[in-house]
Design a protein around this motif. Sequence first.
Motif, PDB file in Angstrom:
ATOM      1  N   ILE A   1       0.725  -1.029   0.289  1.00 14.21           N
ATOM      2  CA  ILE A   1      -0.136  -0.265  -0.116  1.00 14.21           C
ATOM      3  C   ILE A   1       0.958   1.670  -0.449  1.00 14.21           C
ATOM      4  CG2 ILE A   1      -1.742  -0.893   1.142  1.00 14.21           C
ATOM      5  CD1 ILE A   1      -0.939   0.306   3.578  1.00 14.21           C
ATOM      6  N   ALA A   2       2.221   1.008   0.369  1.00  9.95           N
ATOM      7  CA  ALA A   2       2.768   2.182   0.338  1.00  9.95           C
ATOM      8  C   ALA A   2       2.991   3.885  -0.913  1.00  9.95           C
ATOM      9  CB  ALA A   2       4.807   1.816   0.318  1.00  9.95           C
ATOM     10  N   ASP A   3       2.481   2.725  -2.025  1.00  9.77           N
ATOM     11  CA  ASP A   3       2.725   3.828  -2.963  1.00  9.77           C
ATOM     12  C   ASP A   3       1.505   4.219  -2.988  1.00  9.77           C
ATOM     13  OD1 ASP A   3       1.400   1.547  -3.798  1.00  9.77           O
ATOM     14  OD2 ASP A   3       2.538   1.599  -6.357  1.00  9.77           O
ATOM     15  N   GLN A   4       0.280   3.506  -2.524  1.00  9.49           N
ATOM     16  CA  GLN A   4      -0.405   4.335  -2.656  1.00  9.49           C
ATOM     17  C   GLN A   4      -1.219   5.398  -1.630  1.00  9.49           C
ATOM     18  OE1 GLN A   4      -3.399   1.070  -3.790  1.00  9.49           O
ATOM     19  NE2 GLN A   4      -1.525  -0.158  -3.508  1.00  9.49           N
ATOM     20  N   ILE A   5      -0.462   5.616  -0.533  1.00  6.67           N
ATOM     21  CA  ILE A   5      -1.226   6.321   0.109  1.00  6.67           C
ATOM     22  C   ILE A   5      -1.159   7.659  -0.005  1.00  6.67           C
ATOM     23  CG2 ILE A   5      -0.084   7.568   2.267  1.00  6.67           C
ATOM     24  CD1 ILE A   5       0.974   4.238   3.321  1.00  6.67           C
TER      25      ILE A   5
ATOM     26  N   THR B   1       9.869   4.107   6.525  1.00  2.00           N
ATOM     27  CA  THR B   1      10.570   4.159   6.095  1.00  2.00           C
ATOM     28  C   THR B   1       9.974   5.099   4.590  1.00  2.00           C
ATOM     29  OG1 THR B   1      12.136   1.827   6.279  1.00  2.00           O
ATOM     30  CG2 THR B   1      11.844   3.546   4.187  1.00  2.00           C
ATOM     31  N   ALA B   2       8.922   4.927   4.426  1.00  2.00           N
ATOM     32  CA  ALA B   2       7.942   5.633   3.584  1.00  2.00           C
ATOM     33  C   ALA B   2       7.703   7.294   4.273  1.00  2.00           C
ATOM     34  CB  ALA B   2       6.853   4.574   2.861  1.00  2.00           C
ATOM     35  N   PHE B   3       7.107   6.655   5.715  1.00  2.00           N
ATOM     36  CA  PHE B   3       6.786   8.456   6.367  1.00  2.00           C
ATOM     37  C   PHE B   3       7.907   9.037   6.795  1.00  2.00           C
ATOM     38  CE2 PHE B   3       2.939   6.508   8.432  1.00  2.00           C
ATOM     39  CZ  PHE B   3       2.663   5.821   7.180  1.00  2.00           C
ATOM     40  N   PHE B   4       8.788   8.870   6.624  1.00  2.00           N
ATOM     41  CA  PHE B   4      10.015   9.889   7.215  1.00  2.00           C
ATOM     42  C   PHE B   4      10.881  10.472   5.406  1.00  2.00           C
ATOM     43  CE2 PHE B   4      15.076  10.540   7.807  1.00  2.00           C
ATOM     44  CZ  PHE B   4      14.416  11.538   8.488  1.00  2.00           C
ATOM     45  N   GLN B   5      10.622   9.133   4.618  1.00  2.00           N
ATOM     46  CA  GLN B   5      11.430  10.110   3.364  1.00  2.00           C
ATOM     47  C   GLN B   5      10.455  10.893   2.115  1.00  2.00           C
ATOM     48  OE1 GLN B   5      14.585   5.996   2.880  1.00  2.00           O
ATOM     49  NE2 GLN B   5      12.889   6.878   1.651  1.00  2.00           N
ATOM     50  N   ARG B   6       9.251  10.734   2.666  1.00  3.71           N
ATOM     51  CA  ARG B   6       7.933  11.561   1.735  1.00  3.71           C
ATOM     52  C   ARG B   6       7.887  12.896   2.892  1.00  3.71           C
ATOM     53  NH1 ARG B   6       5.226   8.990  -2.838  1.00  3.71           N
ATOM     54  NH2 ARG B   6       7.518   7.665  -3.587  1.00  3.71           N
ATOM     55  N   THR B   7       7.687  12.615   4.211  1.00  6.87           N
ATOM     56  CA  THR B   7       7.032  13.597   4.885  1.00  6.87           C
ATOM     57  C   THR B   7       8.196  14.338   5.893  1.00  6.87           C
ATOM     58  OG1 THR B   7       5.885  12.528   6.540  1.00  6.87           O
ATOM     59  CG2 THR B   7       5.011  13.038   4.217  1.00  6.87           C
ATOM     60  N   GLY B   8       9.040  13.452   6.368  1.00  2.53           N
ATOM     61  CA  GLY B   8       9.996  14.074   7.447  1.00  2.53           C
ATOM     62  C   GLY B   8       9.981  13.763   8.914  1.00  2.53           C
ATOM     63  N   LEU B   9       8.357  12.784   9.147  1.00  7.03           N
ATOM     64  CA  LEU B   9       7.520  12.439  10.563  1.00  7.03           C
ATOM     65  C   LEU B   9       8.210  11.955  10.954  1.00  7.03           C
ATOM     66  CD1 LEU B   9       4.714  13.191  12.446  1.00  7.03           C
ATOM     67  CD2 LEU B   9       3.946  11.108  11.390  1.00  7.03           C
ATOM     68  N   VAL B  10       8.788  11.971  12.165  1.00  7.31           N
ATOM     69  CA  VAL B  10       9.755  11.530  12.916  1.00  7.31           C
ATOM     70  C   VAL B  10       8.377  10.073  13.916  1.00  7.31           C
ATOM     71  CG1 VAL B  10      10.434  10.893  15.707  1.00  7.31           C
ATOM     72  CG2 VAL B  10      11.104  12.898  14.011  1.00  7.31           C
ATOM     73  N   THR B  11       8.729   8.636  14.146  1.00 11.14           N
ATOM     74  CA  THR B  11       7.649   7.588  13.988  1.00 11.14           C
ATOM     75  C   THR B  11       8.356   7.003  15.301  1.00 11.14           C
ATOM     76  OG1 THR B  11       8.562   6.696  12.518  1.00 11.14           O
ATOM     77  CG2 THR B  11       6.595   7.976  11.826  1.00 11.14           C
ATOM     78  N   PHE B  12       7.576   5.793  15.273  1.00  9.74           N
ATOM     79  CA  PHE B  12       8.119   4.819  16.388  1.00  9.74           C
ATOM     80  C   PHE B  12       8.041   3.659  16.699  1.00  9.74           C
ATOM     81  CE2 PHE B  12       6.861   9.196  18.373  1.00  9.74           C
ATOM     82  CZ  PHE B  12       7.971   9.569  19.653  1.00  9.74           C
ATOM     83  N   HIS B  13       9.735   2.886  16.784  1.00  7.55           N
ATOM     84  CA  HIS B  13       9.714   1.336  16.797  1.00  7.55           C
ATOM     85  C   HIS B  13       9.153   0.946  18.091  1.00  7.55           C
ATOM     86  CE1 HIS B  13      11.234  -2.304  16.494  1.00  7.55           C
ATOM     87  NE2 HIS B  13      11.610  -2.164  15.386  1.00  7.55           N
ATOM     88  N   GLY B  14       8.162   0.308  17.853  1.00  3.86           N
ATOM     89  CA  GLY B  14       8.170  -0.110  18.827  1.00  3.86           C
ATOM     90  C   GLY B  14       6.721  -1.310  19.434  1.00  3.86           C
TER      91      GLY B  14
END
Length: 306
Positions: A89-93, A116-129
């Motif tokens: 779904i990454a290319d359809q977001i 990976t996709a969120f950070f590279q397309r938007t710069g959003l910091v996300t959480f690996h948890g």
Amino acid sequence: MVLPKRLHKGDTIGVVAPASPPNIEQLDRSLPFLEELGLKVKMGKHVRKVDGYLAGTNEARLEDLHEMFADPDVKGIICAGGGYGTGRIADQIDYNVIKNNPKIFWGYSDITFLHTAFFQRTGLVTFHGPMLASDVGKENFHELSKKMFQQLFDPKELHYTEDISPLSVVNEGEAVGPLVGGNLTLIRSTIGTPFEIDTVGKLLLIEDIDEEPYCVDGMLNQLAMAGKLEDAAGIVVGDFKNAVPKRRKSSQTLDEVLNYYLKELKIPVVKGFKIGHCQPHFAVPLGIPAKLSSRSKTLTFFPGVQ
């Protein structure tokens, strides 16, 4: 780099299943934990759907993801589980929805593709948890894993030391850079796609589960040939659960494989972090600057929320 806003008691958390169908019994058992944190829960409409090995169709999973980001009442999003399916779904977001509504996004394993996709397309910091059905709803959910959710409410630095687990130095040195990566299988799957992971000047986190040493070898070989290991500022080796030979009588060990690919790099490499498919699971912000030091055997993070 875009920092999401911190949570407050009384906030609403959205729950999505962008990959495989979660264990519903364990998902339901996890919800009281969110209530203990003082949070309300909004369940995605399609979280309980099943489409083979997917939690509903691509369209259904996308709908839940888009709705949770667009909903102003939802202050953060936690994934029910991983498995397989986020790469579909990454290319359809619609990344403008995420860019215009930055908020906490939390998960790991197959969710690595979305991080990976969120950070590279938007710069959003996300959480690996740890995730709800995969971890929180299980009886062995560790106290430290529970405490890691507090970073969403209180923007303090995180410090990983050997008080949490023994750490081994593969390569000496110190490095500072944004932490990227996560599950090795998913990192490898980005190569050659529009979402190919960028490791230049970054700390690369790798972890995985149930992969034999020869499989880890193949994935690290591809990252090495693509220049992703050499480009990194440092490498954080998380947990590789059940990374033992199963089908082959003769095999190298996981440590031999890791040393082969990482020992000759001219960057700091430290292994033994309890980050990944393990308990405790030390949750970390991705995209935020972190400092890796072999000298003190520490990993330090700036706050992941504002």
